[in-house]
Design a protein around this motif. Structure first.
Motif, PDB file in Angstrom:
ATOM      1  N   VAL A 165       7.923  58.739   0.796  1.00 34.04           N
ATOM      2  CA  VAL A 165       7.117  58.396   1.965  1.00 34.04           C
ATOM      3  C   VAL A 165       6.712  56.921   1.894  1.00 34.04           C
ATOM      4  N   PHE A 166       6.910  56.224   2.995  1.00 36.85           N
ATOM      5  CA  PHE A 166       6.560  54.807   3.116  1.00 36.85           C
ATOM      6  C   PHE A 166       5.505  54.619   4.207  1.00 36.85           C
ATOM      7  N   THR A 167       4.605  53.658   4.014  1.00 36.07           N
ATOM      8  CA  THR A 167       3.707  53.232   5.082  1.00 36.07           C
ATOM      9  C   THR A 167       4.497  52.366   6.051  1.00 36.07           C
ATOM     10  N   ASP A 168       4.454  52.713   7.331  1.00 34.68           N
ATOM     11  CA  ASP A 168       5.247  52.031   8.358  1.00 34.68           C
ATOM     12  C   ASP A 168       4.508  50.766   8.805  1.00 34.68           C
ATOM     13  N   LEU A 169       5.030  49.581   8.418  1.00 36.11           N
ATOM     14  CA  LEU A 169       4.340  48.328   8.709  1.00 36.11           C
ATOM     15  C   LEU A 169       4.241  48.040  10.202  1.00 36.11           C
ATOM     16  N   SER A 170       5.205  48.502  10.996  1.00 35.07           N
ATOM     17  CA  SER A 170       5.166  48.208  12.426  1.00 35.07           C
ATOM     18  C   SER A 170       3.947  48.828  13.089  1.00 35.07           C
ATOM     19  N   ARG A 171       3.413  49.906  12.504  1.00 31.60           N
ATOM     20  CA  ARG A 171       2.235  50.587  13.068  1.00 31.60           C
ATOM     21  C   ARG A 171       0.940  49.835  12.762  1.00 31.60           C
ATOM     22  N   PHE A 172       1.005  48.867  11.859  1.00 34.95           N
ATOM     23  CA  PHE A 172      -0.207  48.159  11.444  1.00 34.95           C
ATOM     24  C   PHE A 172      -0.126  46.665  11.761  1.00 34.95           C
ATOM     25  N   ARG A 173       0.804  46.292  12.657  1.00 33.45           N
ATOM     26  CA  ARG A 173       1.009  44.877  12.928  1.00 33.45           C
ATOM     27  C   ARG A 173      -0.236  44.206  13.492  1.00 33.45           C
ATOM     28  N   ASN A 174      -0.943  44.872  14.388  1.00 30.39           N
ATOM     29  CA  ASN A 174      -2.142  44.273  14.975  1.00 30.39           C
ATOM     30  C   ASN A 174      -3.239  44.096  13.927  1.00 30.39           C
ATOM     31  N   TRP A 175      -3.395  45.081  13.051  1.00 30.53           N
ATOM     32  CA  TRP A 175      -4.422  44.981  12.010  1.00 30.53           C
ATOM     33  C   TRP A 175      -4.097  43.833  11.050  1.00 30.53           C
ATOM     34  N   ARG A 189       2.124  65.365  12.199  1.00 25.00           N
ATOM     35  CA  ARG A 189       0.765  65.831  11.947  1.00 25.00           C
ATOM     36  C   ARG A 189      -0.215  64.701  12.179  1.00 25.00           C
ATOM     37  N   ASP A 190      -1.220  64.919  13.055  1.00 29.47           N
ATOM     38  CA  ASP A 190      -2.240  63.915  13.328  1.00 29.47           C
ATOM     39  C   ASP A 190      -3.163  63.781  12.122  1.00 29.47           C
ATOM     40  N   THR A 191      -3.390  62.545  11.690  1.00 27.76           N
ATOM     41  CA  THR A 191      -4.160  62.319  10.462  1.00 27.76           C
ATOM     42  C   THR A 191      -5.639  62.627  10.622  1.00 27.76           C
ATOM     43  N   HIS A 192      -6.163  62.568  11.844  1.00 27.59           N
ATOM     44  CA  HIS A 192      -7.599  62.773  12.046  1.00 27.59           C
ATOM     45  C   HIS A 192      -7.951  64.236  12.311  1.00 27.59           C
ATOM     46  N   LEU A 252       4.411  68.026   5.512  1.00 25.37           N
ATOM     47  CA  LEU A 252       3.515  68.212   6.641  1.00 25.37           C
ATOM     48  C   LEU A 252       2.148  67.627   6.341  1.00 25.37           C
ATOM     49  N   TYR A 253       1.744  67.646   5.068  1.00 23.20           N
ATOM     50  CA  TYR A 253       0.436  67.147   4.663  1.00 23.20           C
ATOM     51  C   TYR A 253       0.500  65.723   4.111  1.00 23.20           C
ATOM     52  N   LEU A 254       1.681  65.167   3.994  1.00 21.72           N
ATOM     53  CA  LEU A 254       1.838  63.852   3.375  1.00 21.72           C
ATOM     54  C   LEU A 254       2.344  62.793   4.326  1.00 21.72           C
ATOM     55  N   THR A 255       2.722  63.190   5.553  1.00 21.09           N
ATOM     56  CA  THR A 255       3.273  62.237   6.512  1.00 21.09           C
ATOM     57  C   THR A 255       2.466  62.262   7.798  1.00 21.09           C
ATOM     58  N   SER A 256       2.630  61.226   8.587  1.00 22.26           N
ATOM     59  CA  SER A 256       1.956  61.120   9.881  1.00 22.26           C
ATOM     60  C   SER A 256       2.780  60.191  10.762  1.00 22.26           C
ATOM     61  N   ASN A 257       2.208  59.831  11.922  1.00 16.35           N
ATOM     62  CA  ASN A 257       2.923  58.896  12.799  1.00 16.35           C
ATOM     63  C   ASN A 257       2.791  57.453  12.332  1.00 16.35           C
ATOM     64  N   THR A 299      19.268  51.169  -2.304  1.00 22.11           N
ATOM     65  CA  THR A 299      19.472  51.237  -0.855  1.00 22.11           C
ATOM     66  C   THR A 299      19.088  52.637  -0.388  1.00 22.11           C
ATOM     67  N   MET A 300      18.201  52.707   0.607  1.00 23.63           N
ATOM     68  CA  MET A 300      17.672  53.998   1.032  1.00 23.63           C
ATOM     69  C   MET A 300      17.830  54.185   2.534  1.00 23.63           C
ATOM     70  N   PRO A 301      18.504  55.254   2.968  1.00 27.09           N
ATOM     71  CA  PRO A 301      18.593  55.541   4.406  1.00 27.09           C
ATOM     72  C   PRO A 301      17.264  56.082   4.923  1.00 27.09           C
ATOM     73  N   ILE A 302      16.901  55.685   6.124  1.00 31.69           N
ATOM     74  CA  ILE A 302      15.671  56.153   6.760  1.00 31.69           C
ATOM     75  C   ILE A 302      16.003  57.383   7.591  1.00 31.69           C
ATOM     76  N   VAL A 303      15.186  58.428   7.464  1.00 27.10           N
ATOM     77  CA  VAL A 303      15.435  59.680   8.180  1.00 27.10           C
ATOM     78  C   VAL A 303      14.348  59.895   9.221  1.00 27.10           C
ATOM     79  N   SER A 304      14.621  60.775  10.166  1.00 28.21           N
ATOM     80  CA  SER A 304      13.656  61.065  11.219  1.00 28.21           C
ATOM     81  C   SER A 304      12.483  61.870  10.660  1.00 28.21           C
ATOM     82  N   GLN A 305      11.371  61.844  11.384  1.00 29.48           N
ATOM     83  CA  GLN A 305      10.205  62.623  10.990  1.00 29.48           C
ATOM     84  C   GLN A 305      10.550  64.109  10.936  1.00 29.48           C
ATOM     85  N   GLU A 306      11.353  64.537  11.880  1.00 26.39           N
ATOM     86  CA  GLU A 306      11.728  65.945  11.920  1.00 26.39           C
ATOM     87  C   GLU A 306      12.532  66.338  10.678  1.00 26.39           C
ATOM     88  N   GLU A 307      13.512  65.522  10.314  1.00 27.95           N
ATOM     89  CA  GLU A 307      14.320  65.837   9.140  1.00 27.95           C
ATOM     90  C   GLU A 307      13.460  65.865   7.884  1.00 27.95           C
TER      91      GLU A 307
END
Length: 484
Positions: free
Chosen positions: A467-477, A38-41, A404-409, A387-395
């Motif tokens: 739900v976790f904030t994905d740090l790799s998406r904010f590396r430039n910031w 889901r696109d956040t904007h 759907l309302y709590l996650t994004s890319n 210890t927590m396994p990471i799952v795909s966005q689809e799963e």
């Protein structure tokens, strides 16, 4: 362990207000290459393509087909666009960084959502699917071409392995009449006329080690204490996670524990944006003088604990897009706390490494914090880890439609859904992972953001993913704000 009060209330509201019709998320035949998000904007459901750079090519041509169970009369069939800036993608490839190239797929219709039937990259079929769709339907064909203004040679790398590119999936074929719409958008071609290969050497991709992150300590992510890792729910040995930071607010009655955080340099702690809220309604950020960061702290209740550094705060930087949109607390949940004086690195205090999208990390992580424990205490006296396994966005989306309302890319989901994991008091803490082929160094992969709420206990529901904030998406910031 068991994320803050506003988080639980928000998630409960989502469950209660669910009255409108939402699209069913189709199953992806190749989830490592394509998934929905889901696109956040725009609040629209988009598709995400994650394409490993092909070998022996100076251009990347993508052709995808979808099928949708309606008759579309419009000539618009959607479009494919790069998820990142084209120049940054090309530069990344030229430096030998081989992480998948991300694309966003925009659909012409939201309900029902188109289903992927074919994915071809440089004339190589990577995924094929023949879903059972009876009656009227429309086939959508989308293309995208990425080329560099200067030739880039991929042939220095071996062909992609199965770990990089999943095997093609071919589901039952069904001969049926179809209406086909093929769409080639003029803005899809990323460059003009491709340049010929020069006779002199051009830009050649060579395999390189991940570059050292500027500004970070050479020994980041390496605890002085080598451990026999504790099991979930057990107390953590002091010094085992030396980047763990405890965030306290000064109140009328004294100091109160607020959230966890992660030390990434002598002057910077990363946490969740909602952890530095003073006013949850207006998203007002707390004043720095009200915040104290404790480094090397193990026991929350022992203020006479030795080898603990209490640090005042000079500045709090919240991501500029946090607090925007309908679900303003769900996305871009990230903040940087700047310390007034530098931390002293020692046995108990060390920085964790910052992650980047090109790093190949394990598909699970360790989450550490002082959150709610199994006995019902709102905070634990000493930190615990899970210890927590990471799952795909689809799963994640298919497990509970509230996501759907709590996650994004810019988020990811994790958890075993077994009642264990981060809860109240663990917000802002990190998920730490190691590289697959180079273990021994820990990277800050994500920040604990939110979970669904249990309406019976008014606490976090750990039978669902977190739900976790994905740090790799904010590396430039992060680099822009810290110089790291």
């Amino acid at each position: 362990m068991q994320i803050s009060s506003w988080t639980l209330a928000f998630a409960l509201v989502v469950q209660i207000r669910w009255t409108c019709s939402i699209p069913t998320i189709p199953q992806s035949p190749c989830p490592n290459l394509f998934y929905y998000y889901r696109d956040t904007h725009t609040a629209q459901i988009l598709g995400s393509l994650q394409i490993p750079p092909p070998a022996d090519s100076t251009r990347i041509n993508i052709a995808v087909k979808f099928i949708v169970a309606v008759y579309l009369t419009s000539a618009y069939a959607g479009k494919i666009s790069l998820a990142d800036d084209k120049n940054s993608v090309v530069n990344r490839l030229s430096y030998g960084q081989r992480q998948p190239i991300g694309y966003s797929v925009h659909f012409p219709i939201q309900n029902p959502l188109p289903v992927l039937t074919e994915l071809v990259v440089n004339n190589e079929l990577l995924c094929k699917n023949n879903p059972e769709i009876g009656g009227t339907h429309t086939t959508l064909s989308l293309v995208h071409t990425l080329a560099s203004d200067i030739p880039i040679t991929f042939s220095t790398y071996p062909k992609s392995t199965t770990s990089e590119m999943p095997p093609m999936i071919d589901i039952r074929h069904d001969n049926r009449p179809e209406i086909e719409v093929e769409f080639h958008s003029p803005d899809i071609l990323e460059t003009g006329i491709p340049q010929p290969r020069p006779t002199t050497p051009g830009v050649t991709l060579t395999r390189v080690s991940p570059p050292k992150i500027s500004g970070q300590d050479e020994e980041c992510g390496r605890p002085v204490l080598r451990n026999n890792l504790v099991v979930q729910g057990k107390n953590v040995t002091k010094g085992l996670w030396p980047w763990l930071a405890a965030i306290f607010f000064t109140t009328a009655s004294g100091q109160a524990f607020q959230c966890g955080g992660s030390l990434v340099s002598k002057r910077h702690v990363i946490t969740a944006a909602h952890c530095v809220q003073q006013d949850p309604i207006q998203s007002k950020v707390v004043k720095p003088q009200r915040v104290t960061i404790y480094l090397g702290k193990h026991s929350l209740l022992n203020f006479a604990e030795r080898n603990v550094q209490a640090k005042e705060v000079s500045k709090i930087i919240v991501h500029p897009q946090w607090g925007e949109g309908d679900n303003h607390h769900s996305f871009n949940d990230l903040a940087i706390i700047v310390l007034k004086s530098p931390a002293d690195f020692n046995f108990n205090v060390q920085p964790v490494c910052l992650t980047d999208s090109f790093l190949s990390l394990e598909n699970f992580g360790k989450v550490v914090g002082w959150g709610k424990d199994e006995q019902g205490n709102m905070v634990s006296k000493e930190p615990k880890q899970a210890t927590m396994p990471i799952v795909s966005q689809e799963e994640c989306l298919r497990s509970n439609r509230d996501f759907l309302y709590l996650t994004s890319n810019t988020t990811f989901c994790a958890g075993a859904r077994d009642g264990g994991g981060p809860c109240n008091g663990d917000s802002g803490g990190g998920m730490y992972s190691q590289m697959v082929d180079q273990p021994g160094r820990w990277y800050l992969r994500g920040v604990v953001s939110l979970s669904l709420g249990d309406p019976k206990t008014f606490s976090c529901d750990l039978q669902n993913f977190v739900v976790f904030t994905d740090l790799s998406r904010f590396r430039n910031w992060i680099a822009q704000e810290t110089g790291l």
